[in-house]
Design an enzyme around this catalytic site. Sequence first.
Site, PDB file in Angstrom:
ATOM      1  CE  LYS A 263      56.057  12.923 -60.501  1.00 56.02           C
ATOM      2  NZ  LYS A 263      56.290  12.553 -59.434  1.00 56.02           N
ATOM      3  CB  SER A 264      58.681  15.411 -64.798  1.00 56.06           C
ATOM      4  OG  SER A 264      58.941  15.053 -65.567  1.00 56.06           O
TER       5      SER A 264
ATOM      6  N   GLY B   1      57.458  16.804 -55.038  1.00 56.99           N
ATOM      7  CA  GLY B   1      58.326  17.446 -55.711  1.00 56.99           C
ATOM      8  C   GLY B   1      59.189  18.437 -58.091  1.00 56.99           C
TER       9      GLY B   1
ATOM     10  CG  ASP C 248      60.593   7.779 -60.831  1.00 60.12           C
ATOM     11  OD1 ASP C 248      61.196   7.531 -60.126  1.00 60.12           O
ATOM     12  OD2 ASP C 248      60.100   9.275 -61.216  1.00 60.12           O
TER      13      ASP C 248
ATOM     14  CG  ASN D 194      68.675   7.893 -57.918  1.00 61.41           C
ATOM     15  OD1 ASN D 194      69.132   6.689 -57.913  1.00 61.41           O
ATOM     16  ND2 ASN D 194      68.497   8.786 -58.889  1.00 61.41           N
TER      17      ASN D 194
ATOM     18  CE  LYS E  76      54.856  11.869 -55.172  1.00 62.79           C
ATOM     19  NZ  LYS E  76      54.416  13.793 -55.272  1.00 62.79           N
TER      20      LYS E  76
END
EC number: 2.5.1.19
Length: 432
Positions: A22-23, A96, A316, A339, A416
């Site tokens: 994703k990132s 995000g 994650d 976080n 997502k």
Amino acid sequence: MEKLTLSPISRIDGEINLPGSKSLSNRALLLAALAKGTTQVTNLLDSDDIRYMLNALKALGVNYQLSDDKTVCVVEGIGGAFQWQNGLSLFLGNAGTAMRPLAAALCLKGDTESEVILTGEPRMKERPIKHLVDALRQTGANIQYLENDGYPPLAIRNQGIFGGKVQIDGSISSQFLTALLMAAPLGEGDMEIEILGELVSKPYIDITPAMMKDFGINVDDYNYQRFLIKGKQYYISPQTYLVEGDASSASYFLAAAAIKGKVKVTGIGRNSIQGDRLFADVLAQMGAKVTWGEDFIQVEKSELKGIDMDMNHIPDAAMTIAITALFAQGETVIRNIYNWRVKETDRLTAIATELRKLGAEVEEGEDFIRIQPLALDKFKHAEIATYNDHRIAMCFSLIALSDTSVTILDPACTAKTFPTYFSEFEKISKNQ
């Protein structure tokens, strides 16, 4: 509400080809859009967060062609800052990885001054962005909060970022620094970024300069304390860019194998630029047999031992360890994960709450979680709330490796990052 019940799984066996990260997908799309030239992005992830980025780029005048299976995107770069009609509003869901980098890139100086509004779902309006906005304002950016100070929605005018010395707090999210790094080369002057506090998720940061280099830009990194980037540069298309498989998504299959079988995951290997590849090393420390290849990781079960470890570097994937801990001998403590609280949901409280439903003994600290193991026949059947958080839904699928079924509420929230997750998990789940 939709729900999915997974029956007990007797063993895990098979091979999984990972969807794109994703990132990396969203960073690649943004870099390709800003670059000179046309870029073919391959192994793109097909998911909600990527669609929000693509829709935003289209609204900003970027032309692209997406393949029928949505995994190849040919992006025509604009060779500099975005231009748009004044008054544009971009809705970015809870992505995000779209909100942060776009917030920085939209500050770059345009030919015509325009305003754009960045907004999203209610949860997005609870996710902090103050550290990024503070840093951008130090470079001369014009950004206003429209509702609550420190949170989206934002109004941004493309009056430019002007370099100089910038201080940014690194303690909440590495995505703030990533956003600043990606915008800096197109700014009006050289930028020196100084990190305040301890930088979280350092391996996630390594991805950004590596990708920027593929698009022709060098970042000077001084031990994660200072970064130097020259201004008035351009990104140059590498023509093709292959998105690695998602290392965070690999964690569920690798953990399942460590608990009850054997799995080979392809699309990521020993030379991956993603920090979450280090998840496999944590499984090895717990006792699993791990084999690395150029383009694969293979994990085979062995008796697992609990672990006490700082997992700030893989936040994650560390969630998956919280579930794996139930199947290990001895307690597990996952530390320095404050976080978790500012992700898609407050993941520390969410995971502790759902683990207790299963009968687990859990201690939730401000920035740690302590978990005692459970015998396979001691798991209670539970309906797992997923908090619209894709990673919670995927993590708790591993509970089916006990002697008890598990019910996942709102399983579609995996869209997502991994819409086909449950069908992929089913492929490696054997019941004989």
